[in-house]
Design an enzyme around this catalytic site. Structure first.
Site, short mmCIF file in Angstrom:
data_model
loop_
_atom_site.label_atom_id
_atom_site.label_comp_id
_atom_site.label_asym_id
_atom_site.label_seq_id
_atom_site.Cartn_x
_atom_site.Cartn_y
_atom_site.Cartn_z
N ARG A 52 10.99 0.33 5.23
CA ARG A 52 10.90 1.71 5.69
C ARG A 52 10.62 2.61 4.50
O ARG A 52 10.66 2.17 3.37
CB ARG A 52 12.19 2.12 6.41
CG ARG A 52 13.43 1.73 5.60
CD ARG A 52 14.52 2.68 5.64
NE ARG A 52 14.17 3.98 5.12
CZ ARG A 52 14.13 4.29 3.82
NH1 ARG A 52 14.38 3.40 2.87
NH2 ARG A 52 13.81 5.52 3.44
N GLY A 53 10.37 3.92 4.79
CA GLY A 53 9.97 4.84 3.73
C GLY A 53 8.45 4.84 3.66
O GLY A 53 7.84 3.76 3.66
N ALA A 54 7.86 6.03 3.63
CA ALA A 54 6.41 6.13 3.81
C ALA A 54 5.57 5.21 2.90
O ALA A 54 4.77 4.41 3.40
CB ALA A 54 5.98 7.58 3.68
N ARG A 85 4.94 3.04 13.69
CA ARG A 85 5.64 4.27 13.31
C ARG A 85 4.58 5.35 13.10
O ARG A 85 3.79 5.29 12.14
CB ARG A 85 6.47 4.05 12.04
CG ARG A 85 7.51 2.94 12.23
CD ARG A 85 8.64 3.04 11.25
NE ARG A 85 9.43 4.24 11.48
CZ ARG A 85 10.34 4.68 10.62
NH1 ARG A 85 10.53 4.05 9.47
NH2 ARG A 85 11.04 5.78 10.88
N GLN A 189 20.37 6.47 5.84
CA GLN A 189 19.62 5.98 4.69
C GLN A 189 20.16 6.54 3.39
O GLN A 189 20.03 5.92 2.34
CB GLN A 189 18.12 6.37 4.81
CG GLN A 189 17.38 5.66 5.92
CD GLN A 189 17.34 6.50 7.19
OE1 GLN A 189 18.27 7.23 7.50
NE2 GLN A 189 16.26 6.38 7.94
N ASP A 230 6.96 12.27 4.68
CA ASP A 230 6.25 11.25 5.45
C ASP A 230 4.81 11.65 5.71
O ASP A 230 3.93 10.80 5.83
CB ASP A 230 6.98 10.96 6.76
CG ASP A 230 8.17 10.06 6.46
OD1 ASP A 230 9.22 10.58 6.06
OD2 ASP A 230 8.00 8.83 6.55
N ASN A 240 9.40 15.21 7.15
CA ASN A 240 10.29 14.28 6.45
C ASN A 240 11.47 14.00 7.38
O ASN A 240 11.59 14.57 8.46
CB ASN A 240 10.74 14.87 5.11
CG ASN A 240 11.44 13.84 4.25
OD1 ASN A 240 10.91 12.73 4.05
ND2 ASN A 240 12.62 14.14 3.75
N LYS A 241 12.34 13.12 6.94
CA LYS A 241 13.48 12.68 7.75
C LYS A 241 14.19 13.84 8.44
O LYS A 241 14.40 14.89 7.82
CB LYS A 241 14.44 11.91 6.84
CG LYS A 241 15.69 11.38 7.48
CD LYS A 241 15.44 10.57 8.75
CE LYS A 241 14.46 9.42 8.57
NZ LYS A 241 13.90 8.95 9.84
O1 MRU Z 1 12.69 6.63 8.84
P1 MRU Z 1 12.51 6.33 7.38
O2 MRU Z 1 13.73 5.80 6.74
O3 MRU Z 1 11.30 5.48 7.13
O4 MRU Z 1 12.23 7.76 6.76
C1 MRU Z 1 12.05 7.88 5.39
C2 MRU Z 1 11.90 9.27 4.92
O5 MRU Z 1 11.95 10.21 5.68
C3 MRU Z 1 11.59 9.44 3.48
O6 MRU Z 1 12.14 10.63 2.99
C4 MRU Z 1 10.06 9.49 3.31
O7 MRU Z 1 9.47 8.35 3.89
C5 MRU Z 1 9.66 9.59 1.91
S1 MRU Z 1 10.00 8.10 1.12
C6 MRU Z 1 9.50 8.02 -0.41
#
Ligand code: MRU
Length: 345
Positions: A52-54, A85, A189, A230, A240-241
């Site tokens: 996970r994470g962009a 996603r 997270q 994201d 973002n999250k």
């Molecule tokens: O749902 P996730 O855990 O994939 O979401 C992650 C985030 O929102 C991060 O802040 C974003 O991807 C940036 S990661 C370097």
């Protein structure tokens, strides 16, 4: 480069003809490497957030496309990967990059060209995150407290991180830094992954409930906020999250600088504003249940909400550009007005 028990790991990598990834659903309790040998399985891992994470999703998507070419089913694989996603722009950048390279190769060389492109995409993403660290570190003063939301560290990327890369860099330069880590419900997270990373790096920190960010800001305990992204629209609106918007609103209210850190693949020239960014809705069970480890060491999931109530689970929100002090990019800190001029297309 980020390490676990003295060994350098990337979050996601290709080895022995398969895709390997650190299983982020089990951290911080168990460090396990998950293996995917098919595009379908990779899509499943992205969806369930093993990875996970962009930027990490971007690399996983690129390697998933390699598997699709190896399996001789690129269209089917692409459809499955794209449906995993919808919010992280990096996923689509990774898929498109591999598709383009494979499309330019002869049928015989298609799979190897795809793999070379995915490796290059992942390496480039890691390097951009290293540069984000270099560019962002000077913003962090010695003795600062940084608040961050979700996990935008090395686990969320191929390596280094986005929001945490400047923190790691500044810490390695000898600056004293304290990090307030938003727990980041519903999947935690922050409390699970960011806290685990910071512990590994020996960086002093405390996990706080998401609801406490304003409390610390009002008391003057937060010098700056850095989060990841994201997807960033070309006017600077940033997905973002979920919960990032509330942090940004509070930061503005209390005059605290609010930075977004992101590689170029997160900027989307096709989104002119945040209203065009697709927002992922996830299983409401992520809200009604929580997973953790009990005192016997067992990993368990328990219900934390009223059993008769319905829940909703938008995974991301959009912070308007006017709340963002600056964007920490691989080429420096920019403002929303700079985006159309400096972002590579
Ligand atoms: O749902 P996730 O855990 O994939 O979401 C992650 C985030 O929102 C991060 O802040 C974003 O991807 C940036 S990661 C370097």
């Amino acid at each position: 480069m980020m390490e676990y028990r003295g060994r350098h790991y990337r979050t996601v990598w290709w080895e022995d003809g398969a895709l390997k990834m650190i299983d982020q659903t089990l951290l911080p309790f168990t460090f396990t490497v998950a293996v995917s040998s098919s595009c379908r399985d990779t899509a499943r891992h992205i969806r369930r957030m093993t990875v996970r994470g962009a930027p990490a999703i971007g690399a996983a998507g690129a390697y998933g496309m390699v598997q699709a070419f190896m399996e001789g089913k690129p269209e089917e694989g692409e459809t499955a990967l794209r449906a995993t996603r919808p919010t992280a722009r990096d996923l689509f950048a990774g898929i498109d990059r591999v598709k383009k390279a494979a499309g330019e190769a002869s049928p015989r060389d298609r799979a190897s060209a795809a793999l070379a492109a995915a490796e290059e995409f992942a390496a480039h993403s890691a390097e951009e995150c290293r540069l984000i660290g270099e560019q962002g570190a000077p913003l962090i003063g010695d003795g600062s407290t940084v608040l961050t939301h979700c996990n935008a560290g090395w686990l969320a990327c191929v390596d280094w991180g986005t929001a945490l890369a400047p923190v790691y860099r500044a810490h390695r330069e000898g600056k004293r830094i304290f990090v307030l880590v938003d727990e980041t419900r519903p999947r935690c997270q922050g409390g699970k992954l960011t806290a685990w990373e910071l512990s590994g790096e020996g960086i002093p920190h405390a996990v706080i409930p998401d609801t406490a960010a304003g409390f610390y800001m009002r008391r003057g305990k937060v010098d700056m906020v850095i989060t990841g992204a994201d997807r960033i629209a070309f006017n600077g609106d940033t997905a973002n999250k979920i919960g990032t918007l509330q942090v940004a609103v509070c930061a503005q209210r209390f005059g605290i600088p609010f930075y977004i850190a992101a590689p170029w693949a997160t900027f989307d020239p096709e989104c002119t504003s945040g209203s065009e960014i697709p927002i992922e809705e996830r299983d409401p069970e992520e809200v009604t249940r929580m997973a953790g480890r009990d005192e016997t060491g067992r990993l368990v999931s328990v219900r934390v909400c009223n059993p008769d109530s319905r829940a909703e689970n938008p995974a991301f929100d959009v912070t308007p550009a006017e709340l963002v002090t600056g964007y920490i990019t691989p080429a420096g800190v920019i403002t929303a007005a700079d985006i159309p001029r400096v972002v590579p297309r």
